[in-house]
Scaffold this motif. Sequence first.
Motif, PDB file in Angstrom:
ATOM      1  N   SER A 160       0.909  -1.073   0.101  1.00  0.00           N
ATOM      2  CA  SER A 160       0.059  -0.001   0.029  1.00  0.00           C
ATOM      3  C   SER A 160       0.793   1.304   0.025  1.00  0.00           C
ATOM      4  O   SER A 160       1.505   1.569   0.932  1.00  0.00           O
TER       5      SER A 160
ATOM      6  N   ASN B  74      -5.906   0.382   5.622  1.00  0.00           N
ATOM      7  CA  ASN B  74      -4.455  -0.186   5.435  1.00  0.00           C
ATOM      8  C   ASN B  74      -4.203  -1.367   6.606  1.00  0.00           C
ATOM      9  O   ASN B  74      -3.648  -2.518   6.183  1.00  0.00           O
TER      10      ASN B  74
ATOM     11  N   TRP C 103       4.264  18.735   0.682  1.00  0.00           N
ATOM     12  CA  TRP C 103       3.300  17.768   1.514  1.00  0.00           C
ATOM     13  C   TRP C 103       3.119  18.648   2.595  1.00  0.00           C
ATOM     14  O   TRP C 103       1.934  18.962   3.236  1.00  0.00           O
TER      15      TRP C 103
ATOM     16  N   MET D 109      -0.833  11.591  -1.659  1.00  0.00           N
ATOM     17  CA  MET D 109      -0.916  12.593  -0.427  1.00  0.00           C
ATOM     18  C   MET D 109      -2.103  13.634  -0.737  1.00  0.00           C
ATOM     19  O   MET D 109      -2.551  13.990  -1.751  1.00  0.00           O
TER      20      MET D 109
ATOM     21  N   GLN E 129      -9.725   9.852   6.835  1.00  0.00           N
ATOM     22  CA  GLN E 129      -8.326   9.517   7.147  1.00  0.00           C
ATOM     23  C   GLN E 129      -8.358   8.532   8.241  1.00  0.00           C
ATOM     24  O   GLN E 129      -7.596   7.326   7.809  1.00  0.00           O
TER      25      GLN E 129
ATOM     26  N   ASP F  99      -5.884  10.883   1.222  1.00  0.00           N
ATOM     27  CA  ASP F  99      -6.076  10.024   2.103  1.00  0.00           C
ATOM     28  C   ASP F  99      -6.914  10.496   3.359  1.00  0.00           C
ATOM     29  O   ASP F  99      -7.455   9.888   4.119  1.00  0.00           O
TER      30      ASP F  99
ATOM     31  N   ALA G 196       3.433   8.244   7.696  1.00  0.00           N
ATOM     32  CA  ALA G 196       2.945   7.141   6.820  1.00  0.00           C
ATOM     33  C   ALA G 196       2.922   6.059   7.532  1.00  0.00           C
ATOM     34  O   ALA G 196       2.059   4.966   7.232  1.00  0.00           O
TER      35      ALA G 196
ATOM     36  N   TYR H  66       2.036   5.221  -0.689  1.00  0.00           N
ATOM     37  CA  TYR H  66       1.606   6.467  -0.372  1.00  0.00           C
ATOM     38  C   TYR H  66       2.449   7.415  -1.215  1.00  0.00           C
ATOM     39  O   TYR H  66       3.898   7.525  -1.061  1.00  0.00           O
ATOM     40  N   GLU H  67       2.095   7.947  -2.086  1.00  0.00           N
ATOM     41  CA  GLU H  67       2.732   9.029  -3.174  1.00  0.00           C
ATOM     42  C   GLU H  67       2.906  10.190  -2.797  1.00  0.00           C
ATOM     43  O   GLU H  67       1.702  10.875  -2.335  1.00  0.00           O
TER      44      GLU H  67
ATOM     45  N   LEU I  72       6.478   4.494   0.611  1.00  0.00           N
ATOM     46  CA  LEU I  72       6.461   5.863   0.281  1.00  0.00           C
ATOM     47  C   LEU I  72       7.011   5.624  -1.275  1.00  0.00           C
ATOM     48  O   LEU I  72       7.639   5.063  -1.479  1.00  0.00           O
TER      49      LEU I  72
ATOM     50  N   PHE J 174       0.525   2.659   5.801  1.00  0.00           N
ATOM     51  CA  PHE J 174       1.161   2.207   4.482  1.00  0.00           C
ATOM     52  C   PHE J 174       2.194   1.475   4.513  1.00  0.00           C
ATOM     53  O   PHE J 174       3.124   1.454   5.593  1.00  0.00           O
TER      54      PHE J 174
END
Length: 730
Positions: free
Chosen positions: A241, A603, A250, A566, A596, A569, A274, A243-244, A282, A279
């Motif tokens: 999973s 996750n 950010w 990002m 969130q 979420d 993260a 997280y881009e 990254l 997640f």
Amino acid sequence: MGQVPDLSRLTHDDIAALAGGRCDRPFDLLGPHEGWLTVYHPGIAALSALADAGEMPLERVSGDLFQGRVSGPYRLKARSGDGVEQVFDDPYRFGPVLGEIDLHLLGEGTHRRLWRALGAHVMAHEGVAGTHFAVWAPNARRVSVVGPFNAWDGRRHPMRRAGGSGIWEIFLPGVAEGALYKYEILGADGGLLMKADPVGFGSQHPPEKASVVRDISGYGWKDAPWMARRAAAQDRAAPISIYEVHLGSWRRRLDQGGRPLSYRELARDLVAYAVDMGFTHLELLPVSEFPFDGSWGYQPVGLYAPTIRFGPPHEFRDLVDAAHQAGLGVLLDWVPGHFPSDAHGLARFDGTALYEHADPREGFHQDWNTLIYNHGRTEVRNYLIANALYWLEEYHIDGLRVDAVASMLYRDYSRPEGQWIPNRHGGRENLEAIDFLRDMNAAAYRGSPGVMTAAEESTSFPKVSAPVDAGGLGFGFKWNMGWMNDTLRYMSRDPVHRKHHHDLMTFGLMYAFSENFILPISHDEVVHGKGSMLRKMPGDEWRQFANLRAFYGFMWGHPGKKLLFMGCDWGQPEEWNHNGELNWSAASQPRHQGVQALVRDLNRLYRATPALYRKDAEPEGFQWIATDPAQSTFAWIRRGNADDPPVVVLCNFTPVPRPGFCIGVPQAGPWREAINTDAQVYGGSGMGNLGGVRAEERPRDGQPASAAVTLPPLSTVILVAGNGVEGEDV
């Protein structure tokens, strides 16, 4: 002075070439030869050699050319017109650094550790500290290193040709970590070029354009436990999973003029966030140095330099190391398909189309106004493959997401008829780029066991994620762009119309197991007027949040690894803006906190439940129970191994609650409601199956048992067989 200068080795043309910056064989003319020392040094009043026998003045023999006798080791002392003296070593008394093996591999384009030979390397050579510079510019007439250390004067330090390899090199004593430099190149066409180092390890902060000498050796990694288990954590049977993140937007330090967080601050804050969100990885938008902020890194100039925007190279390692110590993998967005035409970059690097195709029908991207690498040129392929290995080896990166693969695979990509050149067989496939991608993937997996590569590829090109020896491109995973487009089209429609587009949610299962897929909700879906994920959803605010939560439940229950950009979420209301930070004030509002909390719980359930990930790429891991277009409902089973508790996922994409919704299930007994996207804790109405449901041995929908489930409006419900969840403790 009692000396008769020895100019027998220097013709008038040689002297003119030195003075005019046209000399391509400086080591033949300068330095010590048969007891005579020849030095070219503009802008000084006097020059002498310091040797064991004492100080020996050198005679000015022509313009800025000095000569004198010298024996044994020596240094030079220059005096300026105002009497300032400087003592330094003469670069032209040092032998080559590159050996025969390096030159052989560089010459044939098979040097997989290219960065260890080219670029700027801080070192001691022949007992003297300095920096060795080497660059590939085969068609250049002359190449010099320039910087503040020589007043940016290309006549001062012209480089030697390293045989017939096309490489130029020089060792500059006294040049140390942090020095600015460029290559001044007299091009094949006679033009004078100022270029950043293609293999430079550091750069100035844009808009400045010089390379920076960076010593990238000697980092003390502390991530051995992660590296030992990485292969298992990145297998296609593992929960992944992602997280881009765009590092520059950010979070920002609003009390410091809006400065983005540094690599070290990100190592603390981003990693902790993260991990808290559950997640596993990254994924960073490109970090290779790039000149234009608005390209988000997708128009890189310094492929071997982590952008200085957030700190120097070792601090980028701090971010990776911190992620690994926290159990997070780190993936990089990598761009081997195109590069910008900025004058200081790779474009016409030595006065010729060196890295790019000469013909714009092959060498120019109309979509992005960028140049296209000549993947058929051996040295260019080597440059790019070595770059992939560089990030994997030097920075412990766990994988590469390769950008714009579709544009690389086809010669007619975004080109009308007559504006593209067919391959040697008359077809549209880019055979050279295909071979490059296969070679890159094979080299990555062979050189760094346990890594993963993923292709952003939007066509039906076959076997993208199949091994090279099985006829595939060799990627580990492929982004499922079809799934993303179809499902977002469905979700954007008013629920009253969804029954007419039911197949948009089911069609992905027709090909879901043809590749190792990642389901991407990426940055590209929340920019350029597309709106945020929240605002894609129809209805009033309550329904937008409910739709978004239901969609995330659908996504996490669907076969395929997960990727979320990002801000998505927690349902950021605005589309992404790279010029500022995410709207964290909105994230603190209850409904956003509900989204969130849902993503966090999805996750954790996903990682703890093997049936949701173990057979992501195998048809045995999925089975439809029922889909009803009239009600816009979907139900399916997810399975892992025989001893893994099965999972049932149910979706209701209308605002109509469905109590007593009867559905077949694969076994009788208790089923726990593991996720209900309509739960009050997520901002929903609270309708659901508190205490779970019990299935009876009454066959239905082709299953041996059945249960009555409360299916809330605009919701996804995930049921796990049994009273508990087996799997990873998260």
